[in-house]
Design a protein around this motif. Sequence first.
Motif, mmCIF file in Angstrom:
data_model
loop_
_atom_site.group_PDB
_atom_site.id
_atom_site.type_symbol
_atom_site.label_atom_id
_atom_site.label_comp_id
_atom_site.label_asym_id
_atom_site.label_seq_id
_atom_site.Cartn_x
_atom_site.Cartn_y
_atom_site.Cartn_z
ATOM 1 N N MET A 6 1.953 1.589 -3.626
ATOM 2 C CA MET A 6 1.022 2.047 -4.597
ATOM 3 C C MET A 6 0.499 3.492 -4.336
ATOM 4 O O MET A 6 0.621 4.125 -5.442
ATOM 5 C CB MET A 6 -0.364 1.183 -4.098
ATOM 6 N N LYS A 7 0.774 3.904 -3.167
ATOM 7 C CA LYS A 7 0.632 5.456 -2.965
ATOM 8 C C LYS A 7 1.658 6.286 -3.567
ATOM 9 O O LYS A 7 1.259 7.094 -4.279
ATOM 10 C CB LYS A 7 0.596 5.802 -1.683
ATOM 11 N N GLU A 16 -5.942 7.338 -17.374
ATOM 12 C CA GLU A 16 -5.536 7.994 -16.322
ATOM 13 C C GLU A 16 -5.382 9.468 -16.363
ATOM 14 O O GLU A 16 -5.555 9.925 -17.493
ATOM 15 C CB GLU A 16 -3.805 7.523 -16.289
ATOM 16 N N LYS A 45 0.945 -1.283 0.012
ATOM 17 C CA LYS A 45 -0.069 0.218 -0.092
ATOM 18 C C LYS A 45 0.894 1.215 0.036
ATOM 19 O O LYS A 45 0.294 2.143 -0.638
ATOM 20 C CB LYS A 45 -1.157 0.095 1.099
ATOM 21 N N ASP A 81 1.032 6.214 -7.287
ATOM 22 C CA ASP A 81 -0.352 6.746 -7.521
ATOM 23 C C ASP A 81 -1.130 5.420 -8.446
ATOM 24 O O ASP A 81 -1.690 5.678 -9.575
ATOM 25 C CB ASP A 81 -0.164 7.847 -8.404
ATOM 26 N N LYS A 129 -11.355 -6.321 -8.388
ATOM 27 C CA LYS A 129 -10.975 -5.250 -7.397
ATOM 28 C C LYS A 129 -11.479 -5.757 -6.130
ATOM 29 O O LYS A 129 -10.749 -5.452 -5.270
ATOM 30 C CB LYS A 129 -11.750 -4.047 -7.768
ATOM 31 N N SER A 159 -9.021 -5.803 -2.568
ATOM 32 C CA SER A 159 -9.234 -5.155 -1.577
ATOM 33 C C SER A 159 -9.119 -5.905 -0.278
ATOM 34 O O SER A 159 -8.717 -5.692 0.672
ATOM 35 C CB SER A 159 -10.781 -4.598 -1.754
ATOM 36 N N ASN A 173 -4.202 2.720 -7.820
ATOM 37 C CA ASN A 173 -5.104 2.367 -6.984
ATOM 38 C C ASN A 173 -5.529 1.002 -7.415
ATOM 39 O O ASN A 173 -4.898 0.268 -7.957
ATOM 40 C CB ASN A 173 -6.309 3.364 -7.127
ATOM 41 N N GLN A 174 -6.643 0.459 -6.470
ATOM 42 C CA GLN A 174 -6.629 -0.995 -6.362
ATOM 43 C C GLN A 174 -7.536 -1.367 -7.826
ATOM 44 O O GLN A 174 -7.174 -2.464 -8.329
ATOM 45 C CB GLN A 174 -7.814 -1.114 -5.321
ATOM 46 N N GLU A 175 -8.207 -0.393 -8.207
ATOM 47 C CA GLU A 175 -8.765 -0.892 -9.626
ATOM 48 C C GLU A 175 -7.595 -1.075 -10.804
ATOM 49 O O GLU A 175 -7.721 -1.994 -11.557
ATOM 50 C CB GLU A 175 -9.758 0.313 -10.138
ATOM 51 N N LYS A 176 -6.607 -0.091 -10.804
ATOM 52 C CA LYS A 176 -5.427 -0.148 -11.763
ATOM 53 C C LYS A 176 -4.802 -1.534 -11.311
ATOM 54 O O LYS A 176 -4.233 -2.315 -12.239
ATOM 55 C CB LYS A 176 -4.581 0.878 -11.619
#
Length: 219
Positions: A13-14, A213, A10, A17, A31, A35, A19-22
């Motif tokens: 990922m931050k 994006e 996480k 940039d 997704k 999650s 996200n969970q979808e990507k």
Amino acid sequence: MNMKWYEVAKIRMKELDINQEKLAEHLDMTKGAISHWLNARREPSLDDIAKIMKYLGFSEFVVNHDGTISTAGGNENVSNLIPYKPGKEYPVLSSVQAGCWAEAIEAYTLDEISEWLESDAHIQGDAFWLKVEGDSMTAPTGQSVPEGNYVLFDTAKEAMNGSLVIAKLTDSNEATFKKLIIDAGQKYLKGLNPAWPMVPVNGNCKIIGVAVEAKMRFL
């Protein structure tokens, strides 16, 4: 103390940039599964953890029996686990109106393009960035793509109901950026700004790219 693999994931990922979808799209997973894993509600297999870590730029690492992660040499510094991995650069071709139809001025050769922006998005075909002009994609709440944002479009990604797309009129060199709505076989283009009306487009325009994006530059 070593961090759990999902805590490190996480953080990465931050930084990137992502996200969970990507992440789910790149790994061809749901997704919901991503999650559950990232929030420790379910435990993925070691193979799935390895796929996630590889995508996030990890090289050599060890997943311990308690779910913590460390380098093969035992170094607990998370930053050492995560080398910077630059994304691919795509050309900024022109601006696109998030409003009425407007002339689309396109560069004819790559030599004419002076601005390129980086992305690590999963791209299926050719891709390009466009800078948004106008306010029809600026929403008071929820999904919003304000003026000044750069949007990356994938020319090979299938446009589906709800996709954000760039559409070009078939009989002129004009384009617009909108949300695609498909209702009972009829296609419409709709702004995210509720003040903009939904416009039917069957037969008179072509979808030339799907947004994958968006980013804002301050300098």
